[in-house]
Write a protein that holds these residues in place. Structure first.
Motif, PDB file in Angstrom:
ATOM      1  N   VAL A  68       0.834  -1.198   0.000  1.00 58.53           N
ATOM      2  CA  VAL A  68       0.000   0.000   0.000  1.00 58.53           C
ATOM      3  C   VAL A  68       0.871   1.251   0.000  1.00 58.53           C
ATOM      4  CG1 VAL A  68      -1.812  -1.204   1.284  1.00 58.53           C
ATOM      5  CG2 VAL A  68      -0.168   0.215   2.516  1.00 58.53           C
ATOM      6  N   ALA A  74      -5.655  -3.694   4.565  1.00 58.36           N
ATOM      7  CA  ALA A  74      -5.676  -3.212   3.178  1.00 58.36           C
ATOM      8  C   ALA A  74      -4.570  -3.923   2.414  1.00 58.36           C
ATOM      9  CB  ALA A  74      -5.479  -1.701   3.118  1.00 58.36           C
ATOM     10  N   ASP A  82     -11.012  -3.659  -0.911  1.00 59.40           N
ATOM     11  CA  ASP A  82     -10.354  -2.350  -0.962  1.00 59.40           C
ATOM     12  C   ASP A  82     -11.120  -1.399  -1.876  1.00 59.40           C
ATOM     13  OD1 ASP A  82      -8.316  -3.206   0.737  1.00 59.40           O
ATOM     14  OD2 ASP A  82      -7.038  -3.854  -0.926  1.00 59.40           O
ATOM     15  N   PHE A 116     -10.823   2.765  -1.893  1.00 60.78           N
ATOM     16  CA  PHE A 116      -9.386   2.881  -2.092  1.00 60.78           C
ATOM     17  C   PHE A 116      -9.067   2.628  -3.568  1.00 60.78           C
ATOM     18  CE2 PHE A 116      -9.277   0.925   2.392  1.00 60.78           C
ATOM     19  CZ  PHE A 116      -9.603   2.151   2.956  1.00 60.78           C
ATOM     20  N   ARG A 117      -7.998   3.237  -4.038  1.00 56.10           N
ATOM     21  CA  ARG A 117      -7.594   3.047  -5.436  1.00 56.10           C
ATOM     22  C   ARG A 117      -6.630   1.869  -5.530  1.00 56.10           C
ATOM     23  NH1 ARG A 117      -7.985   5.843 -10.028  1.00 56.10           N
ATOM     24  NH2 ARG A 117      -8.877   7.644  -8.941  1.00 56.10           N
ATOM     25  N   VAL A 130      -2.190  -0.430  -3.571  1.00 55.58           N
ATOM     26  CA  VAL A 130      -3.393   0.197  -3.019  1.00 55.58           C
ATOM     27  C   VAL A 130      -3.035   1.577  -2.457  1.00 55.58           C
ATOM     28  CG1 VAL A 130      -5.259  -0.003  -1.339  1.00 55.58           C
ATOM     29  CG2 VAL A 130      -4.346  -2.057  -2.446  1.00 55.58           C
ATOM     30  N   ILE A 180      -4.134   4.798  -0.226  1.00 52.28           N
ATOM     31  CA  ILE A 180      -5.040   5.203   0.843  1.00 52.28           C
ATOM     32  C   ILE A 180      -4.723   6.642   1.216  1.00 52.28           C
ATOM     33  CG2 ILE A 180      -5.803   4.752   3.206  1.00 52.28           C
ATOM     34  CD1 ILE A 180      -4.771   1.870   2.833  1.00 52.28           C
ATOM     35  N   MET A 227     -10.117   9.329   1.508  1.00 48.63           N
ATOM     36  CA  MET A 227     -10.729   7.997   1.364  1.00 48.63           C
ATOM     37  C   MET A 227     -11.154   7.424   2.708  1.00 48.63           C
ATOM     38  SD  MET A 227      -8.039   6.356  -1.345  1.00 48.63           S
ATOM     39  CE  MET A 227      -7.722   7.091  -2.957  1.00 48.63           C
TER      40      MET A 227
END
Length: 424
Positions: free
Chosen positions: A376, A390, A397, A402-403, A410, A412, A416
């Motif tokens: 992440v 995550a 996710d 989250f992208r 990921v 965060i 978000m």
């Protein structure tokens, strides 16, 4: 023509006659929410730096101490960093790092392109009276002695020199502006992100990709920018407009950026996507990283507040605070938690029974108890609640907003997580 052993005194005179202008106004839209509150050059990198520190450190280490940084998009954190970390120059000795914001000095518009950004500061350049102008992209990570490029620029009789990377044709296709050169490295053609790039003379599998760094003779720069400003339909960009227009009638040369010791392609990263940003940070924690940030011969300058050393507490079987194959910056506290193969910026806290793996944690993040983070990127000042996970289940996710990138990284951010945003 290459100058492998330029006279140091000669290079010193040339660098003192050079003004560096760093283009630092870009957003970096492919970084998505990571640049919602900061320009790309202000993005954190490598545990304690910001991306802008790399071209600026290159200037200082190359002997260039007259520098202007051109800002535009959400520049507050960038300007704050420059004031705090780069304000040690002596103006009475002719040294400076000046911030040059978009301020409509020569038109009613903001900076319209790379060439327009320089054009709108022509009066400032005239006041400095440099013999050469070095134009630099402010959003790439690399170490480069600009003095070598400058020496070759002068020796070749060039009016403009373009710094380039020798990259495989398949890597450059559709990704870079490509220089077509003759046997003497004179530029005879320019292609913007071609599907089938031109190759280097003598090599069927390599092409010259522009790094976005240029050296100009100052008078020549003035002439071409004045001409471009009067050209209807120009996008006011060096790559799209200036270079294609001048290569037929002017001396434009390519400078291949190579490792000084090995002669191979030098380290250079465009951390313009979340995947490339994550990967470049992960490269730094290799046993022998491709970018040596511990190089005393090429120090990297930055600003960082005075913080205590990183601390690792508890050594019990059920809760042991440690980090392996990681970079952990000052002010961090790893309290009965495990950090593996990760980069932690300053002021990060990780509470007991948590595990952080393959991750990039930006400054002042608070990670609670029993947290699991895998691959992440956590943005600055985010607060990760107890029992949070995550990077374990990407479908979950995404459901939480989250992208998740194509390569499984990921992102965060505070937004978000429903936390107050801002302060980059």
């Amino acid at each position: 023509m290459r100058v492998d052993n330029p006279n140091p005194r000669h290079v010193s005179r040339m660098t003192r006659d050079t003004l560096a202008l760093v283009l630092a106004g870009g957003r970096g839209s492919r970084l998505h929410e990571l640049t919602d509150w900061r320009a790309k050059p202000a993005l954190y990198f490598g545990g304690k730096y910001r991306i802008i520190d790399f071209p600026l450190s290159n200037c200082i280490n190359s002997g260039i101490r007259r520098i202007g940084v051109l800002t535009q998009y959400k520049a507050h954190s960038l300007v704050r960093h420059l004031v705090r970390g780069w304000g040690f120059f002596k103006n009475e000795l002719g040294e400076f790092v000046d911030v040059l914001p978009a301020s409509q000095r020569h038109s009613e518009a903001w900076y319209q392109g790379t060439a327009d950004a320089i054009y709108q500061n022509l009066d400032i350049i005239r006041a400095v009276r440099p013999k050469y102008v070095l134009v630099l992209s402010g959003d790439h990570v690399y170490k480069m002695d600009y003095g070598l490029m400058l020496a070759e620029h002068v020796a070749s009789g060039a009016e403009m020199t373009v710094s380039c990377l020798e990259v495989p044709v398949e890597e450059a296709a559709g990704a870079f502006g490509v220089m077509k050169v003759d046997e003497s490295s004179r530029v005879i053609g320019f292609e913007e992100k071609p599907a089938n790039p031109s190759t280097i003379p003598g090599s069927d599998n390599l092409t010259l990709a522009s790094m976005g760094n240029y050296i100009f003779n100052t008078d020549f720069l003035f002439d071409i920018l004045e001409r471009d400003a009067q050209t209807p339909g120009s996008s006011r960009d060096f790559g799209n407009d200036i270079i294609p227009q001048i290569i037929a009638d002017h001396k434009v040369y390519a400078f291949p950026f190579r490792d000084e010791k090995t002669g191979d392609r030098a380290y250079w990263r465009d951390v313009g996507t979340l995947d490339s940003f994550w990967k470049a940070n992960m490269e730094l924690i290799q046993t022998v990283p491709p970018l040596n940030v511990y190089d005393n011969d090429w120090p990297l300058w930055t600003y960082q507040e005075q913080l205590p050393p990183a601390k690792f507490v508890f050594d019990e079987e059920s809760r042991c605070g440690y980090a392996t194959e990681s970079m952990v910056s000052g002010g961090c506290i790893i309290s009965g938690a495990k950090v593996k193969h990760s980069v932690l910026f300053s002021g990060v806290t990780v509470d007991q029974h948590s595990q952080v793996t393959d991750s990039v944690i930006l400054p002042d993040v608070e990670i609670g108890q029993n947290v699991k983070l895998n691959k992440v990127i956590v943005d600055r000042k985010a607060r990760i609640a107890d029992n949070f996970e995550a990077g374990i289940d990407h479908d979950r996710d995404r459901e939480r907003g989250f992208r998740v990138t194509k390569e499984g990284v990921v992102l965060i951010t505070r937004g978000m997580l429903g936390q107050e945003e801002g302060s980059a």
